[in-house]
Design an enzyme around this catalytic site. Structure first.
Site, short mmCIF file in Angstrom:
data_model
loop_
_atom_site.label_atom_id
_atom_site.label_comp_id
_atom_site.label_asym_id
_atom_site.label_seq_id
_atom_site.Cartn_x
_atom_site.Cartn_y
_atom_site.Cartn_z
N SER A 180 68.58 44.66 39.07
CA SER A 180 68.03 45.98 38.72
C SER A 180 67.39 45.93 37.35
CB SER A 180 69.14 47.03 38.74
OG SER A 180 70.01 46.85 37.64
N LYS A 228 75.85 44.35 31.30
CA LYS A 228 75.43 45.34 30.31
C LYS A 228 75.65 44.74 28.92
CE LYS A 228 74.98 48.52 33.57
NZ LYS A 228 73.65 48.96 34.06
N SER A 282 69.98 53.44 33.30
CA SER A 282 71.17 52.58 33.36
C SER A 282 72.41 53.42 33.60
CB SER A 282 71.32 51.79 32.05
OG SER A 282 72.55 51.09 32.02
N SER A 329 68.20 47.81 34.69
CA SER A 329 69.00 48.49 33.68
C SER A 329 69.03 47.76 32.34
CB SER A 329 70.43 48.69 34.18
OG SER A 329 71.12 47.45 34.27
#
Length: 331
Positions: free
Chosen positions: A126, A183, A296, A128
């Site tokens: 993705s 992250k 995100s 994010s």
């Protein structure tokens, strides 16, 4: 053994197939562990039982051929057609069910050890973490940086390095630990993290960000404001002096307000307002955010990441088939 092996191999293929089709929730670490154990059992059986049996059969065949040749020579016959080379090769050859189990064990074992204790590859699914990591990036994750862990159980064996703010970390998604997420670490235990009106503050100190050239997002064919964020690096709430830079994307509109997706452990440590969120990071947990701040779902929505969910530290893009220029280390 051939029937049993066919059943075992079919079970592995069936598990992988149902997982691929989304009919079951797969666990690749468990699959690799079971493949290593099963092929290891076959490898041991091959080394200490099946291979000695085949060698004994070959030696017996050679002894019979030598005896037959000696008998012919005793009768004065020197030209013989006793040739057992092809038969010996057939006797010595592994059957298919050993070739597909014991024969694969060394390769599977090496991959299992490398993936479990050293480095594991991941694919970024993705956006994010844009602009740091792009969709399709194939990255390497250091599995021992934060300490060696047992595969499958994820039990920590060694301490390793402490988690620092600014680290790009892969972890097991707290609401569904079978999924791996990636992250950036924003808050360590003891930190008070606030994200109000799109301004990040750690322990009362605003995190500075400087405008940079707009980022062109190919998916939407649009330009997004890009900033260089200066995040304080440290492993404790009182360590704020050393700083590192990384890039983030931040849309100009909105307040940064978020709505939690569901309850999570220590939710009482967080307060949500129309301006955003403020959280006190509990001991043994970390606060994570994506670099693409307005695209995100992270700790703002589903809570803190427990220490036992850590997988490793992401550090290198080893391939992106859409853009070879992506290859290299990142902050």
């Amino acid at each position: 053994m051939a029937t049993l092996t066919a059943f075992v191999l079919a079970a592995f293929v069936g598990y992988a197939g149902f997982w691929y089709l989304g009919m079951i929730e797969g666990n690749f670490a468990l699959l690799m562990f079971m493949a290593t154990v099963v092929t290891g059992i076959y490898w041991l059986a091959e080394q200490f039982y099946f291979l000695p049996q085949r060698k004994a059969a070959v030696e017996a065949l050679q002894a019979q051929a030598d005896k037959r040749t000696a008998e012919l020579h005793a009768q004065g016959i020197t030209q013989t057609d006793v040739n057992v080379t092809e038969a010996k090769e057939r006797l010595y050859m592994q059957p298919w069910w050993l070739d597909w189990t014991a024969g694969l064990f060394p390769v599977i074992a090496v991959v299992f050890v490398l993936r479990s204790f050293l480095f594991e590859p991941f694919k970024i699914p993705s956006g994010s973490m844009i602009p740091t990591l792009h969709v399709g990036d194939l990255i390497l994750v250091n599995k021992f940086h934060y300490g060696v862990r047992l595969p499958v159980l994820n039990t920590k064996l060694t301490d390793g390095n402490p988690v620092q703010r600014g680290d790009v970390m892969v972890f097991r998604y707290p609401p569904k630990p079978s999924l791996d997420y990636i992250k950036r670490v924003i808050g360590v235990p003891g930190d008070e993290v606030a994200y109000l009106n799109k301004q990040l503050t750690i322990n009362g100190q605003p995190v500075t960000k400087a405008p940079r050239a707009d980022f062109f997002e190919e998916g939407s064919m649009s330009y997004i404001p890009q900033f260089e964020e200066v995040l304080p690096v440290g492993t404790k709430s009182n360590e704020m002096s050393v700083k590192k830079n990384h890039q983030i994307l931040l849309l100009p509109n909105g307040t940064g307000a978020v709505n939690p997706l569901f309850d999570f452990p220590h939710k009482e440590n967080c307060s949500y307002t129309i301006e955003g969120i403020t959280c006190k990071v509990p001991e043994g947990y970390f606060f994570m955010m994506g670099d693409n701040r307005d695209n995100s779902q992270d700790s703002r929505y589903w809570g803190f990441v427990p220490e036992q969910n850590i997988v490793g530290k992401a550090f290198f893009v080893w391939m992106n088939f859409g853009s070879l220029s992506r290859i290299g280390a990142f902050q």
